[in-house]
Scaffold this motif. Structure first.
Motif, mmCIF file in Angstrom:
data_model
loop_
_atom_site.group_PDB
_atom_site.id
_atom_site.type_symbol
_atom_site.label_atom_id
_atom_site.label_comp_id
_atom_site.label_asym_id
_atom_site.label_seq_id
_atom_site.Cartn_x
_atom_site.Cartn_y
_atom_site.Cartn_z
ATOM 1 N N TYR A 1 2.952 10.753 -27.181
ATOM 2 C CA TYR A 1 2.141 10.849 -28.597
ATOM 3 C C TYR A 1 0.830 10.839 -28.524
ATOM 4 N N ALA A 2 0.171 9.779 -27.926
ATOM 5 C CA ALA A 2 -1.016 9.544 -27.704
ATOM 6 C C ALA A 2 -1.768 10.797 -26.943
ATOM 7 N N LEU A 3 -1.212 11.212 -25.665
ATOM 8 C CA LEU A 3 -1.713 12.065 -24.926
ATOM 9 C C LEU A 3 -1.819 13.494 -25.718
ATOM 10 N N SER A 4 -0.569 13.898 -26.276
ATOM 11 C CA SER A 4 -0.585 15.005 -27.223
ATOM 12 C C SER A 4 -1.612 15.133 -28.298
ATOM 13 N N ALA A 5 -1.552 14.092 -28.779
ATOM 14 C CA ALA A 5 -2.422 14.071 -30.175
ATOM 15 C C ALA A 5 -4.085 14.095 -29.478
ATOM 16 N N ALA B 1 -15.210 10.884 -20.470
ATOM 17 C CA ALA B 1 -14.533 9.803 -20.533
ATOM 18 C C ALA B 1 -13.006 10.122 -21.175
ATOM 19 N N LEU B 2 -13.201 10.939 -22.075
ATOM 20 C CA LEU B 2 -12.033 11.567 -22.871
ATOM 21 C C LEU B 2 -10.947 12.315 -21.916
ATOM 22 N N ASP B 3 -11.935 13.297 -21.147
ATOM 23 C CA ASP B 3 -10.988 13.947 -19.994
ATOM 24 C C ASP B 3 -10.384 13.207 -19.016
ATOM 25 N N GLU B 4 -10.974 12.084 -18.857
ATOM 26 C CA GLU B 4 -10.469 11.090 -17.700
ATOM 27 C C GLU B 4 -9.116 10.537 -18.207
ATOM 28 N N LEU B 5 -9.110 10.117 -19.624
ATOM 29 C CA LEU B 5 -7.951 9.584 -20.317
ATOM 30 C C LEU B 5 -6.902 10.703 -20.208
ATOM 31 N N SER C 1 -5.354 7.878 -16.417
ATOM 32 C CA SER C 1 -4.610 8.418 -17.504
ATOM 33 C C SER C 1 -4.084 7.570 -18.642
ATOM 34 N N ILE C 2 -4.131 8.335 -19.831
ATOM 35 C CA ILE C 2 -3.640 7.306 -20.898
ATOM 36 C C ILE C 2 -2.212 7.038 -20.716
ATOM 37 N N LEU C 3 -1.432 7.722 -20.012
ATOM 38 C CA LEU C 3 0.051 7.613 -19.748
ATOM 39 C C LEU C 3 0.265 6.098 -18.857
ATOM 40 N N ARG C 4 -0.636 5.602 -18.079
ATOM 41 C CA ARG C 4 -0.606 4.774 -17.305
ATOM 42 C C ARG C 4 -1.303 3.302 -18.038
ATOM 43 N N ARG C 5 -1.483 3.416 -19.458
ATOM 44 C CA ARG C 5 -1.864 1.939 -19.939
ATOM 45 C C ARG C 5 -0.788 1.424 -20.633
ATOM 46 N N ASP C 6 -0.871 0.022 -20.675
ATOM 47 C CA ASP C 6 0.313 -0.547 -21.304
ATOM 48 C C ASP C 6 -0.394 -1.384 -22.523
ATOM 49 N N ASP C 7 -1.460 -0.729 -23.076
ATOM 50 C CA ASP C 7 -2.055 -1.389 -24.514
ATOM 51 C C ASP C 7 -2.000 -0.485 -25.639
#
Length: 288
Positions: free
Chosen positions: A232-236, A255-259, A267-273
């Motif tokens: 959801y976060a990635l798509s949004a 920085a946004l492109d790194e996420l 990648s935002i998909l690697r975050r646990d927070d």
């Protein structure tokens, strides 16, 4: 008109778009329905209904997040699902067949800014995250009042802004990035969506409704084992980037492109927070 689709930076939209844009909207709709399902169900359960509705209209149904919540909450009801997107309505019909409720759903393609469709005399009209996109929402409120059966209920649901996903001090290599993206998004909204954040209670009263209830629901949904919050976060945020890229600094955009780089170490998909944080405001208004 879509129920919770996200245009540009994640705000709901009822506009037509290119196939790739519609695909992105549909993806957001599906994730929104999955992640916020419990909150949507709690809203339908809260509605001050004198009796279980038999005929319901979902104005701006998208791919059916609200439609299916209403069908589940009111098992004897039939829903007329209204949207301007033929693609979203097709997806909704496919899901209705998959869920075994196709006989309880009617889809209707209509652009409410142009023509008011024939909707019968429903017991309940539901409009989630759609009214603020209309050119003249006050006119639509009056149309809804004239359509509802006497004593019928109109439920208006609006999101309290684009959901946030990251902690304020994240990401570590560019703290506060999401807050700055939101600020850029708000500047765009102020120009293009003048009805966003309107006092819908006052508007409903002015249209002749009796306000029966109002509540604000705080949404805070943490990361799940299914990974739906991350998707959801990635798509949004991908869609937000498309709207605010030209307003960000070079450093923030990098920085946004790194996420958003799903193969990269940040990648935002690697975050646990991650968490979905937003608010939903609901107004229930009755036709006298």
């Amino acid at each position: 008109m879509t129920s919770t689709a996200r245009d540009h930076d994640g705000s709901p939209t009822h506009r037509h778009g290119h196939p790739s844009d519609l695909e992105g909207q549909a993806e957001i709709l599906e994730l929104d329905a999955e992640v916020l399902a419990d909150h949507t169900a709690s809203i339908t359960a809260w509605l001050p209904l004198a009796a279980s509705p038999r005929q319901i209209v979902d104005l701006g149904c998208g791919t059916g997040a609200g439609t299916f919540a209403l069908l589940a909450g009111f098992p004897e009801a039939h829903v007329t699902a209204v949207d301007s997107s033929a693609d979203h309505l097709r997806r909704l019909r496919e899901k209705a067949h998959e869920h075994g409720v196709a006989d309880r759903v009617r889809t209707l393609q209509a652009d409410l800014d142009s023509t008011w469709p024939g909707l019968g005399e429903p017991d309940l009209v539901w409009a989630s995250a759609s009214l603020h996109h209309l050119a003249d929402p006050d006119r639509i409120l009056r149309q809804v009042r004239g359509t509802l059966r006497p004593g019928g209920l109109f439920a208006v649901v609006e999101l309290g802004g684009f959901p946030r996903f990251l902690p304020d001090d994240a990401p570590e290599f560019r703290p506060g990035l999401e807050l700055r993206c939101h600020a850029a998004s708000e500047r765009r909204h102020a120009e293009h969506l003048p009805h966003r954040g309107a006092d819908w209670g006052a508007k409903l009263t002015a249209a002749g409704f009796t306000l029966e209830g109002e509540r604000t629901i705080t949404v805070h949904i943490g990361q799940s084992g299914s990974g739906s919050v991350g998707r959801y976060a990635l798509s949004a945020l991908r869609r937000m980037r498309g709207a605010v890229a030209d307003e960000l600094t070079t450093e923030d955009l990098a920085a946004l492109d790194e996420l958003l780089d799903t193969d990269g170490p940040h990648s935002i998909l690697r975050r646990d927070d991650l968490a979905v944080r937003t608010e939903r405001s609901v107004w229930a208004a009755r036709r006298g």
